[in-house]
Design an enzyme around this catalytic site. Structure first.
Site, PDB file in Angstrom:
ATOM      1  N   CYS A 119       0.869  -1.181   0.000  1.00 57.64           N
ATOM      2  CA  CYS A 119       0.000   0.000   0.000  1.00 57.64           C
ATOM      3  C   CYS A 119       0.899   1.223   0.000  1.00 57.64           C
ATOM      4  CB  CYS A 119      -0.910   0.000   1.218  1.00 57.64           C
ATOM      5  SG  CYS A 119      -2.274   1.176   1.037  1.00 57.64           S
ATOM      6  N   CYS A 121      -0.045   4.191   1.657  1.00 56.47           N
ATOM      7  CA  CYS A 121      -0.371   5.171   2.715  1.00 56.47           C
ATOM      8  C   CYS A 121       0.743   5.371   3.737  1.00 56.47           C
ATOM      9  CB  CYS A 121      -1.687   4.819   3.395  1.00 56.47           C
ATOM     10  SG  CYS A 121      -1.659   3.248   4.276  1.00 56.47           S
ATOM     11  N   LYS A 194     -12.399  -4.919   1.904  1.00 58.25           N
ATOM     12  CA  LYS A 194     -11.849  -4.082   2.969  1.00 58.25           C
ATOM     13  C   LYS A 194     -12.774  -2.887   3.169  1.00 58.25           C
ATOM     14  CE  LYS A 194      -7.804  -1.391   4.339  1.00 58.25           C
ATOM     15  NZ  LYS A 194      -6.371  -1.137   4.132  1.00 58.25           N
ATOM     16  N   ARG A 204      -3.211   3.270  12.365  1.00 61.17           N
ATOM     17  CA  ARG A 204      -2.778   4.500  11.681  1.00 61.17           C
ATOM     18  C   ARG A 204      -1.818   5.293  12.549  1.00 61.17           C
ATOM     19  NH1 ARG A 204      -8.472   5.999   8.645  1.00 61.17           N
ATOM     20  NH2 ARG A 204      -8.539   4.068   7.435  1.00 61.17           N
ATOM     21  N   ARG A 216     -10.893   7.636   3.688  1.00 60.25           N
ATOM     22  CA  ARG A 216     -10.618   6.612   2.689  1.00 60.25           C
ATOM     23  C   ARG A 216     -11.896   6.085   2.030  1.00 60.25           C
ATOM     24  NH1 ARG A 216      -5.398   6.445   3.947  1.00 60.25           N
ATOM     25  NH2 ARG A 216      -4.526   5.467   5.813  1.00 60.25           N
ATOM     26  N   GLU A 232     -16.334  -7.420  -4.987  1.00 65.34           N
ATOM     27  CA  GLU A 232     -14.891  -7.174  -4.884  1.00 65.34           C
ATOM     28  C   GLU A 232     -14.111  -8.496  -4.830  1.00 65.34           C
ATOM     29  OE1 GLU A 232     -12.986  -4.663  -5.126  1.00 65.34           O
ATOM     30  OE2 GLU A 232     -14.046  -2.838  -4.576  1.00 65.34           O
ATOM     31  N   LYS A 247     -11.827  -7.767   5.801  1.00 66.45           N
ATOM     32  CA  LYS A 247     -11.207  -6.921   6.819  1.00 66.45           C
ATOM     33  C   LYS A 247     -12.105  -5.749   7.128  1.00 66.45           C
ATOM     34  CE  LYS A 247      -7.308  -3.862   7.428  1.00 66.45           C
ATOM     35  NZ  LYS A 247      -6.281  -3.101   6.805  1.00 66.45           N
ATOM     36  N   SER A 273      -6.322  -3.739  14.269  1.00 66.95           N
ATOM     37  CA  SER A 273      -5.768  -3.088  15.455  1.00 66.95           C
ATOM     38  C   SER A 273      -6.826  -2.683  16.483  1.00 66.95           C
ATOM     39  CB  SER A 273      -4.946  -1.871  15.028  1.00 66.95           C
ATOM     40  OG  SER A 273      -5.739  -0.973  14.269  1.00 66.95           O
ATOM     41  N   TYR A 312      -2.815  -9.617  15.796  1.00 65.88           N
ATOM     42  CA  TYR A 312      -1.770  -9.168  16.716  1.00 65.88           C
ATOM     43  C   TYR A 312      -1.717 -10.069  17.946  1.00 65.88           C
ATOM     44  CZ  TYR A 312      -2.254  -5.184  13.640  1.00 65.88           C
ATOM     45  OH  TYR A 312      -2.326  -4.400  12.516  1.00 65.88           O
TER      46      TYR A 312
HETATM   47  C1  PBG Z   1      -2.994   0.162   4.791  1.00 65.98           C
HETATM   48  C2  PBG Z   1      -3.524  -0.714   5.852  1.00 65.98           C
HETATM   49  C3  PBG Z   1      -4.304  -0.377   6.960  1.00 65.98           C
HETATM   50  C4  PBG Z   1      -4.430  -1.549   7.712  1.00 65.98           C
HETATM   51  C5  PBG Z   1      -3.749  -2.540   7.034  1.00 65.98           C
HETATM   52  N1  PBG Z   1      -3.210  -2.014   5.888  1.00 65.98           N
HETATM   53  C6  PBG Z   1      -4.861   0.905   7.401  1.00 65.98           C
HETATM   54  C7  PBG Z   1      -5.864   1.602   6.607  1.00 65.98           C
HETATM   55  O1  PBG Z   1      -6.391   1.092   5.622  1.00 65.98           O
HETATM   56  O2  PBG Z   1      -6.129   2.742   6.968  1.00 65.98           O
HETATM   57  C8  PBG Z   1      -5.151  -1.666   9.022  1.00 65.98           C
HETATM   58  C9  PBG Z   1      -4.661  -2.747   9.911  1.00 65.98           C
HETATM   59  C10 PBG Z   1      -5.112  -2.641  11.316  1.00 65.98           C
HETATM   60  O3  PBG Z   1      -5.918  -1.778  11.716  1.00 65.98           O
HETATM   61  O4  PBG Z   1      -4.654  -3.481  12.100  1.00 65.98           O
HETATM   62  N2  PBG Z   1      -3.889   0.550   3.826  1.00 65.98           N
END
Ligand code: PBG
Length: 322
Positions: A119, A121, A194, A204, A216, A232, A247, A273, A312
């Site tokens: 990614c 970001c 996602k 983040r 996003r 998707e 996700k 997370s 995690y």
């Molecule tokens: C990057 C990405 C994100 C996560 C995984 N890859 C953050 C987002 O999309 O803002 C989130 C993982 C997590 O919250 O544990 N695009």
């Protein structure tokens, strides 16, 4: 009472309960997400994610040894670079932080399955997952950069490329360039369904990847729907994904369940997370039993139909499951 059917009969002892148990989670179901950063000797707890650290490459290797010893089959690497720019150069340059980590990790732990999150970001100054043109995320321009990054990650030693950006057509673009560079054996685990979720907040902070403006929602999915998730997933399968993903996990068990029953592809679920931190925070306050709550959640994710759980909790779960 003249009861012929008494479900409680099979709950009468631990042995009986085990015998009729339908879902067993195993250490082999897990992928452990990790954050790698520049520098040496760094093992710094992430303030928004208790128990989860930023590692410099040298310290990451120590931690990988622990992952391997625990019997966890693989990790998912995220980069936390020192420098960011408009186009996310850190994502595709050969000395990018994840590329450096992959090279060493592959050499030291050839058996461990190394997945690289793909990614922009974490690498863009604006924190969006794509290239910005005229104040918009430009889908097709982003595809070129993602494909380049995928080849660079594969070249560094990633076994699995995991695009999490949610651009249209990314799996096809990545597959084409991987194959064009003779990386036909590198698998793609697509973050297919996602959702734009509040549960990514702690990540983040950890990855320094919060968007500098806007949100996003023009690329991640609206959480009110399920048909779009199936669309998707189908697109990603058509474009060549080897593993599909839903996700987050916990607020989306219905989506996991439907995806598992509809598609004969390995299905991953990302226990994100925010889901992790809610348990951690409540446990810290003494409001919830951490082990009990975590195992119940992880089992629910598998019971819903996930084959792979990205969590995690993976290292703790490996110890709890022993
Ligand atoms: C990057 C990405 C994100 C996560 C995984 N890859 C953050 C987002 O999309 O803002 C989130 C993982 C997590 O919250 O544990 N695009």
């Amino acid at each position: 009472m003249d009861l012929i059917k008494r479900p409680r009969r099979l709950r009468n002892s631990p042995g009986l309960r085990k015998l009729v148990r339908e879902t067993n989670i195993s250490v082999e179901d897990f992928i452990y997400p990790m954050f790698v950063t520049e520098g040496t000797g760094i093992e710094r707890e992430i303030s928004s994610m208790p128990g989860i650290n930023h590692y410099s490459v040298d310290r990451l290797l120590f931690r990988l040894e622990k992952v391997e010893k625990a019997g966890i089959p693989g990790v998912l690497l995220f980069g936390v670079p020192d420098e960011k720019d408009e186009v996310g150069t850190g994502a595709f340059c050969s000395d990018g932080i994840v590329q450096k980590a992959l090279r060493q990790a592959k050499q030291r732990f050839p058996e461990l399955v190394l997945s690289a999150d793909l990614c922009l970001c974490e690498y863009t100054s604006h924190g969006h997952c794509g290239i910005i043109k005229d104040n918009k995320i430009d889908n097709d321009l982003t595809l070129e950069v993602l494909a380049k990054a995928a080849v660079s990650l594969a070249d560094a030693g990633a076994d699995i490329i995991a695009p999490s950006d949610m651009m249209d057509g990314r799996v096809a673009a990545i597959r084409k360039d991987l194959d064009g560079s003779s990386f036909t054996d590198k698998a793609i685990m697509a973050y297919s369904a996602k959702y734009a979720s509040a549960f990514y907040g702690p990540f983040r902070d950890a990855a320094g990847s919060a968007p500098a403006f806007g949100d996003r929602k023009t690329y991640q999915m609206d959480y009110h729907g399920r048909k779009e998730a199936m669309k998707e997933i189908e697109l990603d399968i058509d474009e060549g994904a080897d593993i599909i993903m839903v996700k987050p996990a916990l607020a989306y068990l219905d989506i996991i369940h439907e995806a598992a029953s509809r598609y004969d592809y390995p299905l991953a679920a990302y226990n994100v997370s925010g889901e992790y931190c809610m348990i951690k925070a409540a446990a810290e306050k003494g409001w919830i039993d951490e082990k009990g709550a975590a195992l119940e959640f992880l089992t629910a994710i598998k019971r819903a139909g996930a084959d792979i759980i990205i969590s995690y909790f993976a290292i703790d779960a490996a110890a709890w499951l022993k």
